[in-house]
Design an enzyme around this catalytic site. Sequence first.
Site, short mmCIF file in Angstrom:
data_model
loop_
_atom_site.label_atom_id
_atom_site.label_comp_id
_atom_site.label_asym_id
_atom_site.label_seq_id
_atom_site.Cartn_x
_atom_site.Cartn_y
_atom_site.Cartn_z
CE1 TYR A 34 -10.06 2.72 6.61
CE2 TYR A 34 -9.10 3.69 8.61
CZ TYR A 34 -8.89 3.35 7.14
OH TYR A 34 -7.57 3.62 6.37
CE LYS A 35 -8.56 -0.21 4.67
NZ LYS A 35 -6.94 -0.06 4.35
CG PHE A 68 -1.94 0.89 1.14
CD1 PHE A 68 -3.12 0.71 0.75
CD2 PHE A 68 -1.83 2.29 1.80
CE1 PHE A 68 -4.23 1.61 0.74
CE2 PHE A 68 -2.71 3.19 1.85
CZ PHE A 68 -4.23 2.78 1.25
CG ASP A 88 -0.58 -2.46 6.83
OD1 ASP A 88 -1.68 -2.92 7.37
OD2 ASP A 88 -0.40 -1.39 6.35
NE ARG A 97 -10.01 -2.22 -3.44
CZ ARG A 97 -9.42 -1.67 -2.13
NH1 ARG A 97 -8.53 -2.21 -1.84
NH2 ARG A 97 -10.36 -0.79 -1.63
C1 LIG Z 1 -6.29 0.85 4.34
C2 LIG Z 1 -4.97 0.89 4.42
C3 LIG Z 1 -3.95 1.77 5.31
C4 LIG Z 1 -4.45 3.09 5.59
O1 LIG Z 1 -3.83 3.91 6.35
P1 LIG Z 1 -4.05 4.87 7.15
O2 LIG Z 1 -2.98 5.81 7.77
O3 LIG Z 1 -4.80 4.52 8.64
O4 LIG Z 1 -5.00 5.92 6.43
C5 LIG Z 1 -2.80 1.48 5.26
N1 LIG Z 1 -2.11 0.59 5.03
C6 LIG Z 1 -2.74 -0.50 4.00
C7 LIG Z 1 -2.07 -1.69 3.62
C8 LIG Z 1 -4.05 -0.57 3.97
O5 LIG Z 1 -5.17 -1.42 3.44
#
Ligand SMILES: *Cc1c(COP(=O)(O)O)cnc(C)c1O
Length: 414
Positions: free
Chosen positions: A224-225, A127, A199, A373
């Site tokens: 929040y997911k 990500f 992560d 997705r």
């Molecule tokens: C959704 C997501 C994030 C989001 O990061 P925030 O800092 O909480 O906005 C980070 N890493 C991954 C792999 C994600 O899927």
Amino acid sequence: MISRSELVQRDNNDELSSYRQHFQLPNDIIYLDGNSLGALPKVAAERVQQVTEQQWGKSLIGSWNEHDWVNLPQVVGDKIAPIIGADKGQVICCDSISVNLFKLLASAITLQQHSGKTDILSSQDNFPTDLYIAQGLSQLMGEQHVTFTDVAEQQLLDSIDDNTAVVMITEVNFRTGKLLDTQALAEKAHQHGALIIVDLAHSAGVIPSQLDNWQVDFAVGCTYKYLNGGPGAPAFVYVNKRWHGQLQQPISGWFGHRAPFDFSADYSPAADIKQFLAGTPAIISMAAVDSALTLYEDLDLQQVRTKSQQLTELFQQRVIERKLNHVLKLQSPEHSDQRGSQLSYANEFAYGLCQALIARGVIADFRAPNNIRFGFAPLYNRFVDVYDAVEQIEQMIERQEHLSEQWQQRSQVT
Ligand SMILES: *Cc1c(COP(=O)(O)O)cnc(C)c1O
């Protein structure tokens, strides 16, 4: 070919089907985006109202003690712990993944200072925020202290060597849904004296990760997911207890101090997981997370995983049966045991496909450059939803709605 009525039957027999009633979901949509923003648990809406009106509104600042606001980050952390395979006392709820990754990466690099290892290893399709944070840290500390390498995902395991200080992975790839073998990566990292940060953004709540058993050093994750804590709800940090008391966490804010209310001029970190706090916790959204987690209290995560796999299998099976696989080219692994709770398809008109589907009430999302997705949340998605969603896709494609002029312009959030 499977019939709709068979699937209605399957939903009736599904032991998780009773969870759906705990969510507030509009009747006229099929929500397949719980991997981006989980649906609203009714209990969370009630809790937010209670915290604002009864606690904030009536007890004001006294609530920090009276309603134990001050300990909410640990209380929530201890509720997340069993969901990620951790004993209590190792997880705390705070900040965002991005900020928490910075804390962990810097702590891990500092731990490695005397080993001469400087390389943070990650994969190119991690990500973006994860990559950006590693790049930023490398810039801040100087390349001679932190070098950042990203390799193709399939090269990760083989790229771990004696120069690796920290392996930073995301267990489930946000774009493709590919599930990495965290245990194997942790083992290889440790063989080379490296640390591992995992992560769990797309894992927590749908993948029964075993952080303690796999001896993972550090982890971050999202509430929040699949945990349904609400938009921008605070993230979490896991620090394996073998590192407690040995770390230098760079965002040395007062909530991470050993005794914040001594107001001493010198920083002295808490010896436990509280060291990873920085500033005042966001009580309202953390309370929403806290209440959303009650849905996970008596849940068998293996059962959740099984249903998640069945949902993705059914969707892909229907895509093939309806001969849509020429339009929707599967980017996720073929086998459900090698992917998380989502399916990803490539198409040059993926943005239009996604928007035209949303217009039909099927909520998916688009990820650049060309992916659509579909996320499957086993607590509220039904087998019949999968059937109906694929019907909508078929009709939409038949009528070429995705090629419409109106989808040429992308919204700010995709
Ligand atoms: C959704 C997501 C994030 C989001 O990061 P925030 O800092 O909480 O906005 C980070 N890493 C991954 C792999 C994600 O899927």
